[in-house]
Design a protein around this motif. Structure first.
Motif, PDB file in Angstrom:
ATOM      1  N   PHE A 107       0.838  -1.201   0.000  1.00 42.18           N
ATOM      2  CA  PHE A 107       0.000   0.000   0.000  1.00 42.18           C
ATOM      3  C   PHE A 107       0.876   1.256   0.000  1.00 42.18           C
ATOM      4  CE2 PHE A 107      -2.795   2.994   2.556  1.00 42.18           C
ATOM      5  CZ  PHE A 107      -3.625   3.314   1.486  1.00 42.18           C
ATOM      6  N   GLY A 108       1.915   1.282   0.814  1.00 45.01           N
ATOM      7  CA  GLY A 108       2.824   2.423   0.812  1.00 45.01           C
ATOM      8  C   GLY A 108       3.546   2.584  -0.508  1.00 45.01           C
ATOM      9  N   LEU A 109       3.932   1.467  -1.120  1.00 44.15           N
ATOM     10  CA  LEU A 109       4.649   1.501  -2.396  1.00 44.15           C
ATOM     11  C   LEU A 109       3.789   2.123  -3.485  1.00 44.15           C
ATOM     12  CD1 LEU A 109       7.413   0.317  -3.523  1.00 44.15           C
ATOM     13  CD2 LEU A 109       6.025  -1.554  -4.408  1.00 44.15           C
ATOM     14  N   THR A 110       2.537   1.701  -3.598  1.00 42.72           N
ATOM     15  CA  THR A 110       1.662   2.251  -4.637  1.00 42.72           C
ATOM     16  C   THR A 110       1.340   3.718  -4.362  1.00 42.72           C
ATOM     17  OG1 THR A 110      -0.310   1.448  -3.464  1.00 42.72           O
ATOM     18  CG2 THR A 110       0.645  -0.007  -5.121  1.00 42.72           C
ATOM     19  N   ASN A 111       1.230   4.062  -3.094  1.00 44.58           N
ATOM     20  CA  ASN A 111       1.002   5.465  -2.724  1.00 44.58           C
ATOM     21  C   ASN A 111       2.090   6.366  -3.282  1.00 44.58           C
ATOM     22  OD1 ASN A 111      -0.944   6.479  -0.056  1.00 44.58           O
ATOM     23  ND2 ASN A 111      -1.055   4.374  -0.767  1.00 44.58           N
ATOM     24  N   ALA A 112       3.335   5.910  -3.227  1.00 43.87           N
ATOM     25  CA  ALA A 112       4.456   6.727  -3.680  1.00 43.87           C
ATOM     26  C   ALA A 112       4.330   7.053  -5.164  1.00 43.87           C
ATOM     27  CB  ALA A 112       5.770   6.000  -3.405  1.00 43.87           C
ATOM     28  N   PHE A 113       3.992   6.063  -5.975  1.00 45.86           N
ATOM     29  CA  PHE A 113       3.894   6.286  -7.415  1.00 45.86           C
ATOM     30  C   PHE A 113       2.749   7.232  -7.754  1.00 45.86           C
ATOM     31  CE2 PHE A 113       6.445   2.453  -7.296  1.00 45.86           C
ATOM     32  CZ  PHE A 113       7.364   2.679  -8.317  1.00 45.86           C
ATOM     33  N   LEU A 114       1.627   7.092  -7.043  1.00 46.30           N
ATOM     34  CA  LEU A 114       0.509   7.998  -7.294  1.00 46.30           C
ATOM     35  C   LEU A 114       0.833   9.398  -6.819  1.00 46.30           C
ATOM     36  CD1 LEU A 114      -2.345   8.555  -8.230  1.00 46.30           C
ATOM     37  CD2 LEU A 114      -3.189   7.720  -6.028  1.00 46.30           C
ATOM     38  N   ASP A 115       1.432   9.517  -5.648  1.00 47.33           N
ATOM     39  CA  ASP A 115       1.755  10.822  -5.073  1.00 47.33           C
ATOM     40  C   ASP A 115       2.660  11.622  -6.001  1.00 47.33           C
ATOM     41  OD1 ASP A 115       2.861  12.924  -3.407  1.00 47.33           O
ATOM     42  OD2 ASP A 115       2.140  11.820  -1.677  1.00 47.33           O
ATOM     43  N   VAL A 116       3.751  11.015  -6.453  1.00 47.94           N
ATOM     44  CA  VAL A 116       4.712  11.739  -7.295  1.00 47.94           C
ATOM     45  C   VAL A 116       4.107  12.084  -8.651  1.00 47.94           C
ATOM     46  CG1 VAL A 116       6.913  11.551  -8.518  1.00 47.94           C
ATOM     47  CG2 VAL A 116       6.725  10.777  -6.141  1.00 47.94           C
ATOM     48  N   SER A 117       3.450  11.119  -9.286  1.00 46.80           N
ATOM     49  CA  SER A 117       2.935  11.365 -10.642  1.00 46.80           C
ATOM     50  C   SER A 117       1.833  12.410 -10.645  1.00 46.80           C
ATOM     51  CB  SER A 117       2.429  10.058 -11.266  1.00 46.80           C
ATOM     52  OG  SER A 117       1.391   9.471 -10.495  1.00 46.80           O
ATOM     53  N   MET A 118       0.953  12.414  -9.641  1.00 49.74           N
ATOM     54  CA  MET A 118      -0.132  13.389  -9.670  1.00 49.74           C
ATOM     55  C   MET A 118       0.356  14.781  -9.266  1.00 49.74           C
ATOM     56  SD  MET A 118      -2.550  12.193  -6.514  1.00 49.74           S
ATOM     57  CE  MET A 118      -2.114  12.505  -4.798  1.00 49.74           C
ATOM     58  N   ASN A 119       1.372  14.885  -8.415  1.00 46.46           N
ATOM     59  CA  ASN A 119       1.943  16.196  -8.138  1.00 46.46           C
ATOM     60  C   ASN A 119       2.669  16.745  -9.365  1.00 46.46           C
ATOM     61  OD1 ASN A 119       1.742  17.389  -5.263  1.00 46.46           O
ATOM     62  ND2 ASN A 119       2.031  15.208  -4.866  1.00 46.46           N
ATOM     63  N   ALA A 120       3.378  15.869 -10.089  1.00 47.46           N
ATOM     64  CA  ALA A 120       4.043  16.302 -11.320  1.00 47.46           C
ATOM     65  C   ALA A 120       3.016  16.751 -12.354  1.00 47.46           C
ATOM     66  CB  ALA A 120       4.906  15.173 -11.874  1.00 47.46           C
ATOM     67  N   HIS A 121       1.912  16.027 -12.455  1.00 47.37           N
ATOM     68  CA  HIS A 121       0.872  16.431 -13.404  1.00 47.37           C
ATOM     69  C   HIS A 121       0.206  17.723 -12.950  1.00 47.37           C
ATOM     70  CE1 HIS A 121      -1.332  15.285 -17.008  1.00 47.37           C
ATOM     71  NE2 HIS A 121      -2.438  15.729 -16.428  1.00 47.37           N
ATOM     72  N   GLY A 122       0.107  17.912 -11.644  1.00 48.12           N
ATOM     73  CA  GLY A 122      -0.443  19.162 -11.132  1.00 48.12           C
ATOM     74  C   GLY A 122       0.371  20.361 -11.584  1.00 48.12           C
ATOM     75  N   VAL A 123       1.696  20.208 -11.625  1.00 45.30           N
ATOM     76  CA  VAL A 123       2.552  21.286 -12.123  1.00 45.30           C
ATOM     77  C   VAL A 123       2.263  21.552 -13.599  1.00 45.30           C
ATOM     78  CG1 VAL A 123       4.947  21.968 -12.551  1.00 45.30           C
ATOM     79  CG2 VAL A 123       4.341  20.828 -10.415  1.00 45.30           C
ATOM     80  N   GLU A 124       2.013  20.490 -14.386  1.00 45.37           N
ATOM     81  CA  GLU A 124       1.682  20.665 -15.798  1.00 45.37           C
ATOM     82  C   GLU A 124       0.342  21.386 -15.961  1.00 45.37           C
ATOM     83  OE1 GLU A 124       1.946  16.981 -17.979  1.00 45.37           O
ATOM     84  OE2 GLU A 124       3.720  16.352 -16.858  1.00 45.37           O
ATOM     85  N   VAL A 125      -0.626  21.045 -15.125  1.00 48.13           N
ATOM     86  CA  VAL A 125      -1.924  21.725 -15.192  1.00 48.13           C
ATOM     87  C   VAL A 125      -1.765  23.189 -14.798  1.00 48.13           C
ATOM     88  CG1 VAL A 125      -4.279  21.772 -14.278  1.00 48.13           C
ATOM     89  CG2 VAL A 125      -3.193  19.586 -14.797  1.00 48.13           C
ATOM     90  N   GLU A 126      -0.929  23.469 -13.807  1.00 52.57           N
ATOM     91  CA  GLU A 126      -0.643  24.854 -13.443  1.00 52.57           C
ATOM     92  C   GLU A 126      -0.107  25.629 -14.647  1.00 52.57           C
ATOM     93  OE1 GLU A 126       0.483  25.242  -8.736  1.00 52.57           O
ATOM     94  OE2 GLU A 126       2.095  24.711 -10.114  1.00 52.57           O
ATOM     95  N   ARG A 127       0.798  25.032 -15.393  1.00 51.97           N
ATOM     96  CA  ARG A 127       1.360  25.721 -16.561  1.00 51.97           C
ATOM     97  C   ARG A 127       0.280  25.988 -17.597  1.00 51.97           C
ATOM     98  NH1 ARG A 127       5.499  21.521 -16.782  1.00 51.97           N
ATOM     99  NH2 ARG A 127       7.111  22.014 -15.245  1.00 51.97           N
ATOM    100  N   ALA A 128      -0.635  25.031 -17.772  1.00 48.74           N
ATOM    101  CA  ALA A 128      -1.711  25.220 -18.744  1.00 48.74           C
ATOM    102  C   ALA A 128      -2.649  26.344 -18.314  1.00 48.74           C
ATOM    103  CB  ALA A 128      -2.492  23.917 -18.916  1.00 48.74           C
ATOM    104  N   TYR A 129      -2.829  26.513 -17.014  1.00 48.04           N
ATOM    105  CA  TYR A 129      -3.691  27.572 -16.492  1.00 48.04           C
ATOM    106  C   TYR A 129      -2.951  28.896 -16.314  1.00 48.04           C
ATOM    107  CZ  TYR A 129      -8.066  25.171 -15.241  1.00 48.04           C
ATOM    108  OH  TYR A 129      -9.287  24.530 -15.272  1.00 48.04           O
ATOM    109  N   HIS A 130      -1.626  28.843 -16.300  1.00 44.08           N
ATOM    110  CA  HIS A 130      -0.794  30.039 -16.062  1.00 44.08           C
ATOM    111  C   HIS A 130      -1.076  30.666 -14.697  1.00 44.08           C
ATOM    112  CE1 HIS A 130       0.454  29.797 -20.244  1.00 44.08           C
ATOM    113  NE2 HIS A 130      -0.826  29.787 -20.613  1.00 44.08           N
ATOM    114  N   ARG A 131      -1.374  29.824 -13.727  1.00 44.42           N
ATOM    115  CA  ARG A 131      -1.561  30.313 -12.354  1.00 44.42           C
ATOM    116  C   ARG A 131      -1.455  29.146 -11.382  1.00 44.42           C
ATOM    117  NH1 ARG A 131      -6.919  29.641 -10.402  1.00 44.42           N
ATOM    118  NH2 ARG A 131      -8.466  29.107 -11.998  1.00 44.42           N
TER     119      ARG A 131
END
Length: 388
Positions: A107-131
């Motif tokens: 459970f901890g192992l899978t959490n790590a992959f989801l945590d990192v990938s969705m935070n990285a994608h969040g940065v991409e969405v921020e760039r698309a929104y420019h805020r």
């Protein structure tokens, strides 16, 4: 970019994945007492299982960043989310301590992959929104945690077991993830790089800046862990609050933290990450310091509220800065910072407990207040890089 992959839809889809991680975490936390009772575990034995979750999380962080950068965050989020949703189920079916340890490591192992990938994608969405948006995504995680805890409490009230609870949570979340993936932003093609440079481009070094950002995240998460485990104890043991009132101390902290996360994006856009983190760190230090020095229950509640509000925006700003520091290695930077930071969440309660044995709980809780001041002093490092 297709219609389903519009930034607005991507924001909604990513919010779901943050909620998913919160629900699974909250539902499991709510059913820990049931699992402990079913397996007849002592407190010490249970701690081995909980430690396995932490070890799985830290192990996953070693690989999640590189895999996020290699595959693209959008490609990794869905399998990581499905794995997280399904891996919350086995702990409910564990029949022995070793099987519980194995299930919680997964459970901890899978959490790590989801945590990192969705935070990285969040940065991409921020760039698309420019805020800024990452703070509100973390707010969605908080909402998910409340939902998961509520589901767990409801199933417990109905006298349904942990296995039934976690199955009812995990399977629907995994199925919804298959739908939500269609709305994520497409993975951008990697920038052209000469063959002899590819090895260097794909491996992110541990720079001084990354270590500093990890230390700031560590400081913030020590505070969160300390508030989680020691707020009620301080109110009951040191201020003489009734147990029911003491238990509300952490609820106040959590509420203002959630509110702060949803306000954080607007504050970051208006004031910038440096001023926001500086003011947030000072607010957290002032709040906790006031709670400890006043020695009065009403003022302590106000202090814990300020402490939660101050801490709420700091970690999202750090993750956003890490993801933007080197966009080609966003996943690795976030994973590196998170590895150091989450160690604070895990070690925080133990640090406070050990210090309390030596100097007393009020003085020990001064450690997170000093760390909050350190975060304020380090805020200048979040200033965006300038390109020549």
């Amino acid at each position: 970019m297709t219609t389903t992959q519009h930034p607005t839809n991507a924001r909604k889809a990513l919010s779901y994945f943050f909620i998913l991680l919160g629900i699974t975490s909250g539902a499991w936390a709510a059913r820990i007492p049931a699992v402990k009772h079913t397996l007849d575990l002592s407190d010490g034995q249970l701690s081995y299982g909980l430690l396995a979750t932490a070890l799985g999380l830290l192990t996953g962080m070693r690989f999640a960043g590189h895999l996020t950068d290699h595959l693209g965050s959008a490609r990794l989020i869905t399998p990581a989310a499905i794995a997280t949703a399904l891996s919350v189920i086995p702990p409910g079916y564990a029949t022995t301590l070793p099987t519980l340890i194995a299930a919680l490591f997964l459970f901890g192992l899978t959490n790590a992959f989801l945590d990192v990938s969705m935070n990285a994608h969040g940065v991409e969405v921020e760039r698309a929104y420019h805020r800024p948006l990452l703070s509100s995504f973390h707010g969605m995680f908080s909402i998910g945690g409340l939902i998961g805890a509520g589901i767990g409490a409801t199933f417990a009230h109905l006298h349904l077991g942990a296995a039934t609870t976690l199955t009812a949570v995990g399977i629907p979340l995994a199925l919804i993830s298959l739908y939500a993936r269609r709305h994520l932003l497409p993975t951008p093609p990697p920038p052209p790089t000469p063959t002899h440079h590819r090895h260097h481009r794909t491996r992110a070094p541990w720079t001084g800046w990354i270590i500093l950002m990890g230390a700031v995240a560590f400081a913030g998460l020590v505070g969160e862990g300390a508030a989680n485990d020691w707020t009620a104890v301080y109110l009951f043991q040191n201020l003489g609050a009734p147990q029911a009132l003491a238990a509300a101390g952490f609820a106040v902290f959590s509420t203002t933290m959630t509110i702060g996360r949803f306000a954080g994006d607007h504050l970051a856009q208006r004031f910038g990450p440096v001023r926001l983190v500086r003011c947030s760190g000072l607010t957290a230090a002032l709040g906790l310091g006031t709670a400890l020095l006043a020695g009065q229950i009403p003022i302590a509640f106000i202090g814990f509220a300020l402490f939660g509000f101050g801490l709420s925006t700091i970690v999202p700003q750090i993750f956003s800065a890490a993801g933007n520091h080197d966009p080609a290695r966003a996943g690795q930077a976030i994973a590196q910072v998170a590895t150091v930071g989450y160690a604070g969440l895990l070690a925080g309660p133990a640090i406070i407990g050990g210090a309390a044995e030596l100097i007393g709980l009020p003085a020990a809780l001064g450690i997170p207040a000093l760390l909050a001041a350190f975060m304020a002093a380090s805020a200048a490092a979040l200033r965006p890089r300038t390109t020549s």
